[in-house]
Design a protein around this motif. Structure first.
Motif, PDB file in Angstrom:
ATOM      1  N   GLY A   1       0.809  -1.214   0.000  1.00  0.00           N
ATOM      2  CA  GLY A   1       0.000   0.000   0.000  1.00  0.00           C
ATOM      3  C   GLY A   1       0.842   1.264   0.000  1.00  0.00           C
ATOM      4  O   GLY A   1       2.015   1.258   0.388  1.00  0.00           O
ATOM      5  N   PRO A   2       0.259   2.381  -0.451  1.00  0.00           N
ATOM      6  CA  PRO A   2       0.990   3.649  -0.553  1.00  0.00           C
ATOM      7  C   PRO A   2       1.468   4.147   0.803  1.00  0.00           C
ATOM      8  O   PRO A   2       0.843   3.877   1.838  1.00  0.00           O
ATOM      9  CB  PRO A   2      -0.040   4.612  -1.153  1.00  0.00           C
ATOM     10  CG  PRO A   2      -1.131   3.752  -1.691  1.00  0.00           C
ATOM     11  CD  PRO A   2      -1.129   2.496  -0.899  1.00  0.00           C
ATOM     12  N   ASP A   3       2.572   4.900   0.774  1.00  0.00           N
ATOM     13  CA  ASP A   3       3.035   5.547   1.996  1.00  0.00           C
ATOM     14  C   ASP A   3       3.119   7.061   1.840  1.00  0.00           C
ATOM     15  O   ASP A   3       3.586   7.756   2.749  1.00  0.00           O
ATOM     16  CB  ASP A   3       4.385   4.979   2.433  1.00  0.00           C
ATOM     17  CG  ASP A   3       5.528   5.296   1.469  1.00  0.00           C
ATOM     18  OD1 ASP A   3       5.257   5.777   0.346  1.00  0.00           O
ATOM     19  OD2 ASP A   3       6.696   5.040   1.834  1.00  0.00           O
ATOM     20  N   GLY A   4       2.684   7.573   0.671  1.00  0.00           N
ATOM     21  CA  GLY A   4       2.730   9.015   0.449  1.00  0.00           C
ATOM     22  C   GLY A   4       4.108   9.535   0.122  1.00  0.00           C
ATOM     23  O   GLY A   4       4.311  10.751   0.081  1.00  0.00           O
ATOM     24  N   ASP A   5       5.050   8.649  -0.124  1.00  0.00           N
ATOM     25  CA  ASP A   5       6.422   9.059  -0.401  1.00  0.00           C
ATOM     26  C   ASP A   5       6.966   8.421  -1.666  1.00  0.00           C
ATOM     27  O   ASP A   5       7.605   9.090  -2.486  1.00  0.00           O
ATOM     28  CB  ASP A   5       7.304   8.701   0.797  1.00  0.00           C
ATOM     29  CG  ASP A   5       8.677   9.339   0.731  1.00  0.00           C
ATOM     30  OD1 ASP A   5       8.873  10.255  -0.080  1.00  0.00           O
ATOM     31  OD2 ASP A   5       9.556   8.926   1.509  1.00  0.00           O
TER      32      ASP A   5
END
Length: 468
Positions: free
Chosen positions: A234-238
């Protein structure tokens, strides 16, 4: 009750801790004792985490207090020494980074900790994670627990050896061309290279380029792979490649409403394969046929047209060399021999680079056509079983191949980003593990986890451990 704590899987350990049958302190101490006993012969662990026992005590106290606990509460895990770990050295297998201590955890490590897992140790790797055997000038060579004169693979060879030898139940590796799947096959464990971008690479060097790099869990059971994957994805925003939401089904315990369509191959343009490896793939195909799957021998024309290993070499030289040069400038005397070799390779011409990019697009198109007809692909992980240390070339079917040919069956899926899983299903005539590889469409990890769970129940080598 008496439990062999170093050989049960992480899921079972979590259950035992939650129910109070064992404590986290007992589990962590058992694995630290195993490191003490086995690591001198293997050199798989390069840094023990001093706070692991304190973290285990805190985990036991939290459980006794009746608070909410994560799915891996109190369970130890290990991480390849390319993952940043707050307050714990991350040295990347290089004297250039000796003593480097990050301030923050990589996303993958942080997610494991959020699930309640306890970082036990860091594991060995080739310098910069860039070779098919685990060796470097800083922390030395890792040996295979089935035969210390053999390689445990690379680049996650320390992780694979640690898990196979019972020093860790679950670990984190990275995969650029072979690096979780090959070591898993060499040491008889399991590993998942998810779809590219499924697990963020944040906190792992090199930050660029990341196009062919993957993070993957390594374990001794398919259910552990599925659990770790569910926690890590899943995404981590980075990481700009990690954009797909976390909602998914791992595929365990479910059956499709029609027979699974499976193709298998041994060659299809990828070059020669050791006959015992080929026989193991055929045996796995027959085992899946016995479960009701539709199983066909297949060829994939795209693999016969464009050699993935040649494409990977052309692209990686162009993309990885700048990262090497950035960190090694002025430190050439501290570089491992293979790093020096890579740094000195002639640049890929722009014409060759563009042609290689176009060929990768043809590969993706070829696999799209294949997966239009089939749900999964079964094939070798490595072209030979675990080999002797410092192998530079070997001969198969009268052809002399360079050492990197062991990755010819894994590298296609780093170029295309398809998910691929490695698990043991056989044994060579000289007692070394042999693995098989399952591949699926992008984001269809559930398909190969489901098939792998079926194979796990049918495996002729289930629950075998090295006697080290």
């Amino acid at each position: 009750m008496t439990v062999d704590l170093i050989h049960v899987d992480a899921s079972k350990l979590a259950e035992l801790i939650r129910t109070g049958e064992v404590s986290s302190v007992e589990v962590v101490r058992a694995h630290l004792d195993r490191v003490e006993a086995a690591n001198p012969r293997l050199n798989a662990v390069v840094t023990r985490v001093d706070e692991a026992l304190n973290a285990a005590r805190a985990a036991d106290e939290a459980l006794a207090a009746g608070g909410e606990v994560g799915p891996l509460h109190g369970v130890p895990f290990t991480a390849k020494d390319s993952f940043d770990t707050a307050g714990v050295p991350t040295q990347r297998g290089s004297p250039i980074f000796a003593g480097r201590i990050p301030d923050t955890d990589s996303t993958a490590v942080a997610r494991m900790k959020s699930a309640g897992a306890i970082l036990l140790a860091k594991t060995n790797l080739p310098e910069f994670s860039y070779w098919v055997e685990t060796d470097n000038l800083l922390t030395g060579r890792t040996n295979n627990p089935w035969d210390v004169n053999r390689s445990s693979g690379g680049s996650s060879g320390g992780e694979s050896a640690a898990i196979a030898a019972g020093m860790s139940p679950l670990g984190l590796g990275t995969d650029l061309s072979i690096s979780v799947r090959g070591p898993a096959a060499d040491t008889g464990i399991m590993a998942l290279k998810p779809t590219h971008g499924r697990i963020p690479m944040t906190g792992i060097w090199p930050r660029q380029p990341r196009r062919n790099w993957h993070v993957g869990p390594m374990a001794r059971s398919i259910r552990d792979l599925a659990l770790a994957y569910a926690l890590l994805a899943g995404p981590d925003g980075d990481d700009g490649f990690a954009t797909v939401p976390r909602d998914f089904d791992t595929g365990l315990g479910t059956s499709p409403d029609r027979p699974v369509r499976l193709g298998w191959l041994v060659d299809s343009g990828l070059g020669p394969t050791h006959p015992e490896v080929a026989a193991t793939v055929r045996a796995a195909a027959e085992a899946l046929r016995s479960t009701g799957a539709q199983v066909d021998s297949v060829s994939i024309p795209a693999l016969e047209r464009d050699n993935p290993l040649e494409l990977w070499n052309k692209l990686s030289i162009m993309e990885v060399k700048p990262a090497f040069q950035q960190v090694t400038a002025g430190h050439e005397d501290q570089m491992f021999s293979y790093s020096k070799f890579v740094a000195q390779l002639p640049d890929t011409s722009m014409d060759d680079y563009v042609q290689a990019e176009q060929a990768v697009e043809r590969l993706r198109d070829g696999f799209a056509e294949y997966f239009h007809h089939y749900d999964a692909l079964l094939m070798p992980v490595t072209t030979i079983p675990a080999h002797e240390h410092q192998l530079s070339e070997f001969t198969l079917d009268g052809r002399t191949m360079g050492a990197f040919h062991v990755s010819s069956t894994t590298v296609p899926f780093n170029l295309t980003g398809h998910p691929a899983l490695s698990m043991r299903f056989g044994t060579s005539s000289d007692g070394m593990p042999i693995g098989v590889q399952l591949v699926a469409n992008p984001y269809a990890e559930s398909t190969i986890l489901h098939l792998a769970s079926l194979l796990e129940t049918l495996s002729p080598v289930r629950d075998q451990h090295p006697s080290l």
